[in-house]
Design a protein around this motif. Sequence first.
Motif, mmCIF file in Angstrom:
data_model
loop_
_atom_site.group_PDB
_atom_site.id
_atom_site.type_symbol
_atom_site.label_atom_id
_atom_site.label_comp_id
_atom_site.label_asym_id
_atom_site.label_seq_id
_atom_site.Cartn_x
_atom_site.Cartn_y
_atom_site.Cartn_z
ATOM 1 N N ASN A 64 14.933 37.504 45.569
ATOM 2 C CA ASN A 64 15.506 38.971 45.932
ATOM 3 C C ASN A 64 14.565 40.093 45.868
ATOM 4 O O ASN A 64 13.434 40.176 45.637
ATOM 5 C CB ASN A 64 16.713 39.115 44.931
ATOM 6 C CG ASN A 64 17.518 40.318 45.316
ATOM 7 O OD1 ASN A 64 17.786 40.409 46.243
ATOM 8 N ND2 ASN A 64 18.231 41.006 44.313
ATOM 9 N N LYS A 65 15.126 41.197 46.419
ATOM 10 C CA LYS A 65 14.485 42.616 46.313
ATOM 11 C C LYS A 65 13.274 42.522 47.401
ATOM 12 O O LYS A 65 12.126 42.670 47.259
ATOM 13 C CB LYS A 65 13.938 42.817 45.158
ATOM 14 C CG LYS A 65 15.077 43.004 43.894
ATOM 15 C CD LYS A 65 14.813 43.830 42.888
ATOM 16 C CE LYS A 65 15.642 43.824 41.543
ATOM 17 N NZ LYS A 65 15.323 44.539 40.648
ATOM 18 N N ASP A 67 13.286 44.177 49.987
ATOM 19 C CA ASP A 67 12.846 45.513 50.652
ATOM 20 C C ASP A 67 11.782 46.015 49.677
ATOM 21 O O ASP A 67 11.229 47.074 49.963
ATOM 22 C CB ASP A 67 13.995 46.474 50.395
ATOM 23 C CG ASP A 67 14.651 46.094 48.936
ATOM 24 O OD1 ASP A 67 15.063 45.146 48.350
ATOM 25 O OD2 ASP A 67 14.808 47.275 48.479
ATOM 26 N N LEU A 68 11.420 45.519 48.532
ATOM 27 C CA LEU A 68 10.281 45.787 47.818
ATOM 28 C C LEU A 68 9.086 44.961 47.778
ATOM 29 O O LEU A 68 8.213 44.939 47.066
ATOM 30 C CB LEU A 68 10.608 45.933 46.178
ATOM 31 C CG LEU A 68 11.992 46.683 45.828
ATOM 32 C CD1 LEU A 68 12.145 46.686 44.145
ATOM 33 C CD2 LEU A 68 11.826 48.185 46.171
ATOM 34 N N SER A 94 17.123 40.473 50.636
ATOM 35 C CA SER A 94 17.610 41.881 49.929
ATOM 36 C C SER A 94 18.914 42.002 49.692
ATOM 37 O O SER A 94 19.727 42.177 50.652
ATOM 38 C CB SER A 94 16.812 42.965 50.648
ATOM 39 O OG SER A 94 17.394 44.192 50.057
ATOM 40 N N ALA A 95 19.129 41.670 48.484
ATOM 41 C CA ALA A 95 20.934 41.895 48.233
ATOM 42 C C ALA A 95 21.202 43.398 48.421
ATOM 43 O O ALA A 95 22.355 43.343 48.803
ATOM 44 C CB ALA A 95 21.172 41.545 46.704
ATOM 45 N N ALA A 96 20.289 44.313 48.333
ATOM 46 C CA ALA A 96 20.553 45.490 48.343
ATOM 47 C C ALA A 96 20.833 46.002 49.767
ATOM 48 O O ALA A 96 21.621 47.113 50.147
ATOM 49 C CB ALA A 96 19.381 46.747 47.770
#
Length: 146
Positions: A64-65, A67-68, A94-96
Amino acid sequence: MPNLKKAKSSLTSELHWADGFVIVYDISDRSSFAFAKALIYRIREPQSSHCKRTVESAVLLVGNKQDLCHVREVGWEEGQKLALDNRCQFSELSAAEQSLEVEMMFIRIIKDILANFKLKEKRRPSGSKSMAKLINNVFGKRRKSV
Ligand SMILES: Nc1nc2c(ncn2[C@@H]2O[C@H](COP(=O)(O)OP(=O)(O)OP(=O)(O)O)[C@@H](O)[C@H]2O)c(=O)[nH]1
């Protein structure tokens, strides 16, 4: 090492009944990957006699993440390799930012679980053989005649 200890005591009851697992780690946090690895080892370790499963659990490893990725600590290849080595599916998301991907993740694990059950069905002895087995299981193989 503390991760391994914690993972060993995790999932104890789930190992008995869960048909599938989604193991999520944070690609920007190496310790979360170590914990995910320990959990996968726990799921895949040879089962003790009190926990015999007839169908192997489906496991989806998710990084996950995404985007980071500018502060990434765990490479995509590392996640992929861990998954491949342990008969797991793998994806990064990316769960966000990708709610659809999250939804797809759950659909994917359900499909994998169903595929595992279908595979087991195929391997089962067919028709009369399976009926004979069932009868033997219920009444025992060597019945004394009366
Ligand atoms: N940048 C980013 N942050 C995320 C993403 N997913 C979750 N987070 C953040 O990560 C933090 C932890 O998220 P949680 O949903 O609480 O996840 P958790 O696994 O329950 O985390 P813990 O409570 O720390 O065990 C929160 O601040 C979230 O906003 C993502 O895809 N990208």
